[in-house]
Write a protein that holds these residues in place. Structure first.
Motif, mmCIF file in Angstrom:
data_model
loop_
_atom_site.group_PDB
_atom_site.id
_atom_site.type_symbol
_atom_site.label_atom_id
_atom_site.label_comp_id
_atom_site.label_asym_id
_atom_site.label_seq_id
_atom_site.Cartn_x
_atom_site.Cartn_y
_atom_site.Cartn_z
ATOM 1 N N ILE A 136 0.787 -1.220 0.000
ATOM 2 C CA ILE A 136 0.000 0.000 0.000
ATOM 3 C C ILE A 136 0.823 1.276 0.000
ATOM 4 N N ASN A 137 2.082 1.206 0.402
ATOM 5 C CA ASN A 137 2.855 2.448 0.515
ATOM 6 C C ASN A 137 3.932 2.593 -0.543
ATOM 7 N N ARG A 138 3.964 1.698 -1.506
ATOM 8 C CA ARG A 138 4.976 1.818 -2.558
ATOM 9 C C ARG A 138 4.752 3.072 -3.373
ATOM 10 N N ARG A 139 3.507 3.522 -3.486
ATOM 11 C CA ARG A 139 3.252 4.758 -4.230
ATOM 12 C C ARG A 139 3.967 5.932 -3.587
ATOM 13 N N SER A 140 3.927 6.027 -2.260
ATOM 14 C CA SER A 140 4.585 7.152 -1.581
ATOM 15 C C SER A 140 6.080 7.124 -1.815
ATOM 16 N N PHE A 141 6.669 5.934 -1.705
ATOM 17 C CA PHE A 141 8.111 5.825 -1.881
ATOM 18 C C PHE A 141 8.531 6.152 -3.294
ATOM 19 N N LEU A 142 7.814 5.623 -4.277
ATOM 20 C CA LEU A 142 8.307 5.705 -5.633
ATOM 21 C C LEU A 142 7.945 7.004 -6.328
ATOM 22 N N ALA A 200 17.267 -4.039 2.799
ATOM 23 C CA ALA A 200 16.447 -3.159 1.965
ATOM 24 C C ALA A 200 14.963 -3.485 2.071
ATOM 25 N N LEU A 201 14.140 -2.442 2.194
ATOM 26 C CA LEU A 201 12.708 -2.603 2.394
ATOM 27 C C LEU A 201 11.888 -2.486 1.122
ATOM 28 N N SER A 202 12.451 -1.989 0.047
ATOM 29 C CA SER A 202 11.633 -1.708 -1.128
ATOM 30 C C SER A 202 11.035 -2.976 -1.707
ATOM 31 N N GLU A 247 7.614 1.790 9.997
ATOM 32 C CA GLU A 247 7.586 1.753 8.543
ATOM 33 C C GLU A 247 6.635 0.649 8.066
ATOM 34 N N LYS A 248 5.888 0.927 7.052
ATOM 35 C CA LYS A 248 5.040 -0.058 6.397
ATOM 36 C C LYS A 248 5.573 -0.273 4.997
ATOM 37 N N TYR A 249 6.295 -1.369 4.814
ATOM 38 C CA TYR A 249 6.911 -1.645 3.531
ATOM 39 C C TYR A 249 7.858 -0.497 3.148
ATOM 40 N N ASP A 250 7.473 0.312 2.128
ATOM 41 C CA ASP A 250 8.388 1.302 1.578
ATOM 42 C C ASP A 250 8.302 2.683 2.211
ATOM 43 N N ALA A 251 7.354 2.907 3.088
ATOM 44 C CA ALA A 251 7.135 4.262 3.589
ATOM 45 C C ALA A 251 7.112 4.289 5.109
ATOM 46 N N ARG A 252 7.396 5.475 5.650
ATOM 47 C CA ARG A 252 7.295 5.692 7.080
ATOM 48 C C ARG A 252 5.820 5.832 7.464
ATOM 49 N N ASP A 253 5.568 5.848 8.754
ATOM 50 C CA ASP A 253 4.178 5.955 9.182
ATOM 51 C C ASP A 253 3.584 7.321 8.887
#
Length: 561
Positions: free
Chosen positions: A3-9, A173-175, A204-210
């Motif tokens: 769910i948080n890959r969008r924020s990271f990428l 690595a979390l990505s 952190e949830k997967y790729d993003a911080r809380d």
């Protein structure tokens, strides 16, 4: 669903930039980098490119300030250089166009740290350097790459220790695209090593911080705070315009336009360190050095318009040479609206077909192979095709991440079926009709692909057997293969000490380049044999060059502490 890959990428992997606020999520300009900041007008006005025509020297300097080290750009490279210089006693200032420092992404690559060795990863730095050097067809500087490979371990030992004192931990690595398992045992063409790490505080949830920010912001905060604690000054909303000095006399400072419009000259007794980022926001440079990126579906940067190639311009106006290796676009197979779906070509290896219904390249999720091939297909459009057994192939290809990628997958599939981004059909004829490719060609392609998958050997494109996914069981699915330009590393010609050089390979006194304005490190493509290396070189060269400047020495002579 991840769910948080969008924020990271949103802006992932772009590194060493003068620009984007650490708390700002980047945008993507659709269709190409032509939506980025406008190009300079030098070519039209003079018949030469902007970087070939030095402007008149700024004369109305309102104020002069003296420092030991001047860093231009508060990206990951710049803040590390400032931290190292200030920590070693140098009076240091950082000039930054934006309102705060800039960090994005999730993973940071290095070789040889205590952390890696304690976790069973101990790669010979010569092997890592060889992979990166050969990925450019040996057009890059092996010695420069080897500095990262051989010295990043000691730098990251320091960063890990700094983190431990401030509640930050280094973890694998979390990505979602981090590659583990048998990637390190594949043939050289596809081999990927687990060199990347992430820095976390927890939550952190997967790729993003809380708080929704990219994980690497934690690393940025750690280093920035240490730089400030050690006395480094940061001047935000100020744009570096011209270097003071030239190749003949050496560089002794930089002239800056501050937010109130004044010209201030910042003198540098020990060195000016350019950390100004890539060229992806300068259309003139994109057209000249990296036209393929104009064929990607979007240009993602954080934020648009801050990666204007400023360091390349200032350096060349002062007599520096540009990188001897070609630009290395970081083009990955996603757009922001596709990141929520874990069955795209960003994660999975599916049969890929072009507008003619024909297979057009190796489908491995190994940037930049599939994106390069897509951008050279007829009409610049292509599709991934898979069948109802997608869970089987997800487990086969991504066993370490299976549960993560299955999380929420059904809901996203329904969403995509509803909005048309995922095509579903009971027959290949119907699928071909929906994606507008010749049915006979698609069926022939599927038949050949399936036969090679059954035989366990891809004689056409050499995709390893584990990543072959036969298309047999209805219903059949298709998604478009898309791609985005994240950043375009291309900069100034440097030596292994990251000193900026002339066309005659002579160092320009007092001038250094790190991050994406450091040339000769990547060439032609951004390979992922060592994931996170772009961020990793920012940290490594930032720390090494910053400390070397403070100590009046070179990286080669430096005993890093």
């Amino acid at each position: 669903m991840d769910i948080n890959r969008r924020s990271f990428l949103k802006g992932a992997f772009a590194t060493g930039a003068v620009a984007a606020a650490a708390v700002a999520l980047p945008g993507c300009s659709p269709s190409s980098s032509k939506e980025q900041a406008p190009s300079a007008s030098g070519e039209a006005a003079t018949g030469k490119h902007t970087w070939e025509v030095a402007p008149a020297a700024i004369a109305d300097v309102a104020e002069t300030q003296d420092f030991d080290v001047v860093v231009v750009g508060a990206g990951l490279a710049g803040i590390n250089a400032a931290e190292a210089a200030a920590r070693n006693g140098a009076k240091t200032v950082v000039i930054e166009r934006n309102t705060t420092f800039s960090v994005r992404g999730v993973d940071v690559g290095h070789i040889g740290s205590k952390f890696h060795k304690e976790n069973g990863f101990d790669l010979d730095p010569r092997v890592a350097a060889r992979f990166l050097h050969q990925a450019s067809h040996q057009t890059t500087n092996y010695d420069l790459i080897y500095v990262w490979a051989s010295r990043s371990g000691e730098v990251f030992d320091y960063i890990e220790d700094l983190g431990s004192k401030n509640g930050v931990s280094m973890v694998p690595a979390l990505s979602g695209t981090a590659k583990y398992g048998n990637w390190a045992t594949l043939p050289d063409q596809w081999r990927v090593y687990p060199d990347a790490v992430s820095f976390v505080r927890g939550g952190e949830k997967y790729d993003a911080r809380d708080d929704g920010q990219p994980v690497n912001v934690t690393l940025g905060e750690l280093v920035y705070n240490s730089a400030v604690d050690n006395g480094a000054e940061f001047v935000f909303e100020a744009r570096a315009e011209q270097l003071v000095g030239d190749a003949a006399s050496g560089v002794t400072g930089v002239v800056v336009t501050t937010k109130d419009g004044k010209h201030v000259q910042y003198n540098a007794k020990k060195g000016v360190i350019l950390a100004t980022g890539d060229i992806g926001g300068n259309q003139e440079m994109v057209d000249a050095f990296c036209p393929i990126s104009n064929r990607s579906d979007s240009n993602c940067y954080a934020p648009a318009g801050f990666n204007n190639g400023d360091g390349l311009l200032m350096g060349m106006w002062a007599g520096a040479a540009m990188s001897k290796s070609e630009a290395a676009p970081m083009i990955h197979q996603f757009t922001l609206d596709t990141l929520e779906f874990n069955l795209t070509s960003f994660i999975m290896s599916w049969l890929a077909v072009n507008a003619n219904g024909e297979r057009y390249g190796a489908e491995m999720p190994f940037e930049p192979m599939l994106t390069n091939a897509r951008m050279n297909t007829p009409g610049n459009v292509a599709w991934s095709v898979f069948d109802a057994d997608y869970e089987t192939y997800l487990m086969q290809q991504q066993p370490e991440r299976f549960d993560r990628f299955m999380d929420g997958l059904d809901a996203v599939m329904e969403k995509w079926l509803g909005n048309g981004k995922l095509v579903k059909a009971d027959t290949l004829d119907d699928l071909a009709k929906q994606i507008d490719v010749p049915a006979d060609a698609l069926k022939a392609t599927v038949e050949r692909y399936n036969s090679m998958a059954e035989a366990g050997e891809d004689v056409d494109f050499n995709v390893p057997a584990q990543w072959l996914a036969p298309v047999k069981t209805p219903p059949f699915y298709a998604t478009k293969n898309v791609c985005s330009t994240l950043t375009i590393p291309f900069g100034l010609h440097v030596n292994a000490d990251s000193q900026v050089l002339t066309a005659e390979d002579e160092p320009i006194g007092g001038l250094f380049a790190i991050g994406n304005v450091q040339g000769d490190f990547f060439g032609k493509d951004y390979p992922v044999h060592c994931p996170g290396v772009s961020h990793g070189r920012c940290v490594t060269f930032g720390q090494l060059v910053g400390e070397a400047c403070a100590k009046d020495t070179t990286i080669g002579e430096l005993d890093f502490a």
